[in-house]
Scaffold this motif. Structure first.
Motif, short mmCIF file in Angstrom:
data_model
loop_
_atom_site.label_atom_id
_atom_site.label_comp_id
_atom_site.label_asym_id
_atom_site.label_seq_id
_atom_site.Cartn_x
_atom_site.Cartn_y
_atom_site.Cartn_z
N ALA A 11 0.82 -1.20 0.00
CA ALA A 11 0.00 0.00 0.00
C ALA A 11 0.85 1.25 0.00
O ALA A 11 0.58 2.22 -0.72
N GLU A 69 -13.87 -3.95 0.99
CA GLU A 69 -12.85 -3.48 0.05
C GLU A 69 -13.10 -2.01 -0.33
O GLU A 69 -12.15 -1.23 -0.47
N SER A 70 -14.37 -1.64 -0.46
CA SER A 70 -14.71 -0.25 -0.78
C SER A 70 -14.32 0.68 0.37
O SER A 70 -13.84 1.79 0.16
N LEU A 72 -11.90 0.11 2.58
CA LEU A 72 -10.44 0.21 2.57
C LEU A 72 -9.96 1.22 1.54
O LEU A 72 -9.06 2.03 1.80
N ALA A 73 -10.55 1.17 0.35
CA ALA A 73 -10.17 2.11 -0.71
C ALA A 73 -10.45 3.54 -0.29
O ALA A 73 -9.64 4.45 -0.52
N GLU A 74 -11.58 3.74 0.38
CA GLU A 74 -11.94 5.08 0.87
C GLU A 74 -10.96 5.57 1.92
O GLU A 74 -10.47 6.71 1.86
N ARG A 76 -7.86 4.54 2.47
CA ARG A 76 -6.53 4.74 1.91
C ARG A 76 -6.45 6.03 1.09
O ARG A 76 -5.42 6.71 1.07
N LYS A 77 -7.55 6.35 0.42
CA LYS A 77 -7.58 7.59 -0.35
C LYS A 77 -7.49 8.80 0.57
O LYS A 77 -6.82 9.78 0.28
N LYS A 78 -8.18 8.72 1.72
CA LYS A 78 -8.20 9.83 2.67
C LYS A 78 -6.94 9.89 3.53
O LYS A 78 -6.49 10.97 3.90
N GLY A 80 -3.92 7.76 3.11
CA GLY A 80 -2.63 7.34 2.56
C GLY A 80 -1.72 8.49 2.22
O GLY A 80 -2.18 9.58 1.87
N GLU A 98 -0.60 7.01 8.46
CA GLU A 98 -1.82 6.42 7.90
C GLU A 98 -2.64 5.75 9.00
O GLU A 98 -3.87 5.88 9.03
N ASP A 175 -5.58 -2.91 9.83
CA ASP A 175 -6.64 -3.86 9.48
C ASP A 175 -7.73 -3.86 10.54
O ASP A 175 -8.92 -3.80 10.23
#
Length: 296
Positions: A11, A69-70, A72-74, A76-78, A80, A98, A175
């Motif tokens: 990541a 998964e959605s 996690l993507a959210e 990580r976008k905010k 990461g 993070e 996680d």
């Protein structure tokens, strides 16, 4: 290399930041600081977390993601980092930043559940506060153990150490925080189905974690009685602490399962009777911080 270490590095390869080197012993689990906060056990590394007063307006209900998964993507976008780290030190700092950002997001989503309950349903508010306190302690033990498993050889009793220290801890922490965020959002939206789906998806992983904890405990108890001679280049393992934390992980998962099933009746109903619900939730919690191994 354990999969949660690979997950963190994968990541961060796409993102990043900069900073200082750290390790789990000097980086205790970040605890919530709003109404989701609980007073941690008095230890040298954990000071009482401040309590916040409820705002005049209840926080906006968080949106329930389509799936984990959605979410996690959210997150990580905010949370990461924005640039690729250039070395090990900056990669660790990026991971810490993070993890802290994800913690703040989790606290906000927990507050969206807890703050309205403080006046509308004090009993449920108190129940969830106690559950969060148990979760905080559980995750601290869970992630400490995940870090130890990165370095231990349970066949020989040797413990390695190196510059990869803390990645397993941070991967576990992120996680677990994401899992709790999903739980908070499902509570806020009164949708037990979202958690039920995740619990069932993690059943196999939880069972593997359960076996891993049992094996670790058995091996550690043996090595505590007959400590192996430390080989050159290795470090001495703290078998007493390993036993304590492994038991805390197992006991915490059991206690959380009971509290969750008793407190959220609708979720309990979806997972079966009391016994079935507690068994499923125990495995779900034991799977916190454990990432599935990538195919070789």
């Amino acid at each position: 290399m354990r999969a949660n270490v690979i997950a963190v590095l994968s990541a961060l390869t796409l993102l990043s930041a900069c900073g200082k080197d750290t390790q789990p012993e000097s980086a205790p689990l970040p605890l919530p600081t709003g109404p989701a906060a609980v007073k941690p056990e008095p230890t040298a590394s954990a000071a009482p977390a401040p309590r916040a007063e409820a705002p005049k307006k209840a926080p906006r209900k968080p949106k329930l993601p389509k799936d984990f998964e959605s979410l996690l993507a959210e997150l990580r976008k905010k949370c990461g980092p924005k640039e690729v780290p250039q070395d090990n030190v900056s990669t660790k700092e990026a991971a810490h930043q993070e993890a802290e950002c994800m913690r703040r997001k989790m606290v906000a989503d927990l507050d969206a559940v807890l703050l309205p309950l403080k006046s509308s349903d004090p009993a449920r508010f108190s129940q969830l506060m106690k559950e969060q306190a148990v979760w905080n302690r559980f995750v601290k033990s869970q992630c400490w153990i995940e870090e130890e498993l990165q370095w231990l050889d349970l066949t020989t009793g040797q413990r390695d150490d190196g510059t990869m220290r803390s990645y397993a801890y941070l991967g576990c922490l992120m996680d677990a925080t994401a899992e709790r965020t999903l739980y908070a959002r499902a509570l806020a939206n009164k949708d037990p189905g979202a958690v039920e789906k995740r619990v069932k998806a993690r059943e196999k992983l939880g069972a593997e974690a359960d076996r891993s904890r049992a094996e670790l405990l058995t091996k550690a108890q043996g090595f505590e009685k007959s400590p192996p001679k430390v080989e050159p280049g290795m470090v001495e393992a703290d078998w007493k602490k390993i036993i304590e934390e492994a038991k805390a992980s197992q006991d915490g998962a059991t206690e959380l399962a009971t509290m969750t099933c008793e407190g959220w009746k609708e979720l309990g109903g979806k997972l079966g009777d009391k016994r079935a619900c507690e068994a499923s939730m125990r495995l779900y919690y034991l799977g916190h911080g454990t990432v599935e191994e990538e195919p070789k």
